[in-house]
Design a protein around this motif. Structure first.
Motif, short mmCIF file in Angstrom:
data_model
loop_
_atom_site.label_atom_id
_atom_site.label_comp_id
_atom_site.label_asym_id
_atom_site.label_seq_id
_atom_site.Cartn_x
_atom_site.Cartn_y
_atom_site.Cartn_z
N ARG A 194 0.49 -2.01 -6.35
CA ARG A 194 0.11 -1.02 -5.35
C ARG A 194 -1.41 -1.15 -5.16
O ARG A 194 -2.17 -0.89 -6.11
N ASN A 233 -10.79 2.86 -5.02
CA ASN A 233 -10.99 3.75 -3.86
C ASN A 233 -11.43 5.16 -4.24
O ASN A 233 -11.43 6.07 -3.41
N HIS A 246 -4.38 10.03 6.82
CA HIS A 246 -4.41 9.42 5.48
C HIS A 246 -5.55 8.38 5.40
O HIS A 246 -5.32 7.19 5.14
N ARG A 251 -1.94 14.09 -1.91
CA ARG A 251 -0.61 13.71 -1.44
C ARG A 251 0.05 14.89 -0.75
O ARG A 251 -0.04 16.04 -1.22
N ARG A 267 0.89 -1.17 0.00
CA ARG A 267 0.00 0.00 0.00
C ARG A 267 0.92 1.20 0.00
O ARG A 267 1.69 1.36 -0.94
N GLY A 275 -3.98 0.48 -4.45
CA GLY A 275 -4.41 1.88 -4.35
C GLY A 275 -4.03 2.61 -5.61
O GLY A 275 -3.66 1.97 -6.61
N VAL A 276 -4.11 3.95 -5.58
CA VAL A 276 -3.85 4.74 -6.80
C VAL A 276 -2.41 5.22 -6.88
O VAL A 276 -1.68 4.90 -7.81
N GLY A 277 -2.01 6.03 -5.87
CA GLY A 277 -0.73 6.74 -5.93
C GLY A 277 0.44 5.77 -5.92
O GLY A 277 0.53 4.90 -5.06
N ALA A 284 -8.87 6.53 1.63
CA ALA A 284 -9.29 5.25 1.04
C ALA A 284 -9.64 4.22 2.11
O ALA A 284 -9.84 3.05 1.81
#
Ligand SMILES: NC(=O)C1=CN([C@@H]2O[C@H](COP(=O)(O)OP(=O)(O)OC[C@H]3O[C@@H](n4cnc5c(N)ncnc54)[C@H](O)[C@@H]3O)[C@@H](O)[C@H]2O)C=CC1
Ligand SMILES: O=C(O)CCC(=O)C(=O)O
Length: 524
Positions: free
Chosen positions: A68, A95, A276, A229, A47, A70-72, A279
């Motif tokens: 990953r 997410n 954070h 971010r 993650r 997730g996105v970033g 998500a």
């Protein structure tokens, strides 16, 4: 058995496809807990807690894919992964809704002072006048970065009767119109918005996008949000504008350093924060875990992935259609690389017929990978082939042609070296497989596989017999032999295939015959 390391906290339920696969051995441990075994893993799932650095990639010698959940992907060194031929995938969709909802919740909480009111009541205070808020109704919301999350947020903001302005250099006017938002320059958005929220990835272009200079262009009393971010809004600059009362408040889910410790933003009552959590919903975590688990399994089993950062994304259907051509071009590249024993400057490929309608950039990557594999001492595949070619100053390009020469499909490759050019043409024939039909302007027909000898000689009686006899005397069985020539008595070629590798000494002895011009061993 594929070894898969899950290094961060990822939903167990979502990992079911990997946990249930009989060909996968899944380990749930932090990277630091398996230092001695890092070289054994085929796949790594993370993650944001694990940073995938060049150093880690060097230790994970067998690694083929980083996922990953997730996105970033700013915690993954994409360039270093690409260089090593490691595919990087993410889960971009799972997410989106959770993060858009979280941002909306942060925005509502910010302008109505909900977190501060909560703390106050729990401290046994009843100070209603200290928490007078602002309506969202008829306010101007500025969204910087209008992708998946930004656009979902816009829908929610419009339902609250807000006017939505967006800045996104990659957004077309027609799409902005279709989505009912006002597309502006960054400066215009900064000047008009009552509330500004950022939803870009963190890149070298977006780091510090909102800084001392750009924040000075905002309205006095503006609210700012960062649920994307840490670092997109420069933290020191934001602290400055909060300090002087220009920024009225901020909602921050993400920090330049997580967890934040001596971060100046934590000292302001008008800054609300979450750790954070964008998500962090059951739904999002299940979605992203499932998405990457399926993709990792698909990839390990030789199938296409649905969301890759450093490889063109192909559907299963398209992948199956291009597969015969990717193996053909890999073989063509390998033949060329071994025939053309000199530095090359340019590789140009022409597609004609049915293949021209497919994802040719991927097929060209396979060609480069086949070519480079025989030249450099590191693993080359479709992920890193074009990068390595560029690093070595080899230019490459592709063209589409109508000339199929009577075949259903044709792939012609021309390699330009320092002293000469060399070409090869192949085709894929349904039910028969790949064939090479021309090599260096000689028509021929051979199956590009196994151990081959490519011989150029003068076209005169006895040469073919002499080669056959010389090999027979050495007890070497010729499996197949194809010949080709351009004109009677000129130069001609032979392509011989064998059941085993032909030694250097044999090649040297064949070269002694005066009719032989060159002999090239080709291993496919
Ligand atoms: N807080 C959290 O838990 C979460 C944070 N995120 C963050 O949110 C970011 C956005 O996610 P998505 O909307 O899914 O990504 P997306 O890729 O759909 O959208 C990003 C948008 O930013 C735009 N963009 C890129 N460079 C820009 C620039 N210089 N200026 C303005 N716009 C620019 C792109 O054109 C794109 O439309 C992710 O990269 C990730 O870092 C994502 C999910 C959860
Ligand atoms: O894994 C998480 O909870 C963070 C999600 C996130 O930041 C992302 O998907 O980019």
């Amino acid at each position: 058995m594929y070894e898969v390391l899950v290094a961060d906290s990822i939903s167990n339920e979502g990992l079911a496809p990997l946990l249930e696969a009989s060909n996968v051995n899944l380990t749930r441990k932090k990277v630091t807990e398996v230092e001695d075994l890092l070289h054994t893993y085929d796949a790594l799932l993370v993650r944001s807690a694990t940073t995938v650095t060049e150093d880690l990639l060097d230790k994970m010698k067998n690694l083929k894919i980083v996922a990953r959940a997730g996105v970033g992907v700013d915690n993954i060194d994409i360039e270093a992964s690409t260089k090593r031929g490691v595919v990087v995938i993410n889960a971009p969709n799972g997410n989106t809704i959770s993060t858009a909802e979280h941002t909306f919740a942060m925005m509502a909480s910010l302008v109505r002072h909900i977190p501060q009111g909560n703390i106050s009541v729990k401290s046994r205070e009843w100070n209603r006048s200290a928490f007078v808020g602002t309506e969202l109704n008829r306010k101007h919301l500025g969204i910087v970065g209008f992708g998946r999350i930004g656009s979902e947020l816009a829908k929610r903001a419009k339902a609250f009767n807000m006017t939505v302005h967006v800045y996104d250099p990659f957004l077309t006017t027609s799409r902005a119109e279709k989505l009912g938002v006002d597309l502006l320059s960054l400066d215009d958005l900064l000047a008009v918005a009552d509330i500004i929220t950022v939803h870009t990835p963190l890149t070298k272009d977006t780091k510090g996008l909102l800084n001392r200079e750009t924040l000075a262009k905002t309205k006095k009393g503006v609210y700012l949000l960062n649920c994307a971010r840490g670092g997109i809004i420069d933290e020191e600059a934001l602290a400055h504008y909060l300090e002087i009362g220009h920024v009225q408040g901020a909602a921050i889910d993400v920090f330049e350093v997580e967890p934040p410790t001596d971060n100046p933003l934590l000292n302001f009552d008008q800054v609300i924060t979450t750790p954070h959590l964008g998500a962090s919903t059951k739904e999002a975590q299940l979605n992203v875990a499932e998405d990457v688990a399926y993709d990792v399994l698909r990839f390990l089993e030789g199938n296409p992935v649905s969301s890759s950062i450093n490889l063109p994304t192909l559907s299963k259907d398209v992948f199956e259609k291009i597969q015969p051509f990717t193996s053909l071009t890999k073989q063509l590249g390998a033949v060329l690389s071994q025939c053309m024993k000199e530095p090359v400057q340019d590789i140009s490929v022409t597609y004609a017929g049915t293949v021209a309608d497919l994802e040719t950039t991927y097929i060209t990557r396979s060609l480069l990978s086949g070519f480079l594999t025989h030249r450099i001492d590191r693993s080359v595949n479709e992920v890193n082939a074009s990068m390595i070619a560029k690093e070595r100053g080899i230019t490459f390009g592709e063209k589409i042609s109508d000339n199929t020469q009577g075949y259903a499909n044709i792939i012609e490759v021309v390699v330009k070296g320092e002293s000469r050019t060399f070409s090869i043409t192949g085709t894929y024939i349904k039910d028969y497989g790949p064939r090479v039909i021309n090599i260096d302007s000689f028509d021929i027909d051979f199956y590009p596989e196994g151990h081959l000898l490519y011989i150029r000689h003068t076209d005169q009686p006895g040469v073919i017999g002499n080669v056959g006899k010389a090999l027979g005397d050495l007890d070497i069985n010729i499996a197949t032999m194809q010949v080709g020539r351009k004109q009677k008595g000129g130069e001609a070629i032979m392509m011989l295939t064998f059941d085993r590798l032909i030694e250097d000494a044999t090649i040297e002895s064949l070269k002694q015959a005066s009719e032989i011009v060159t002999i090239q061993r080709i291993e496919l």
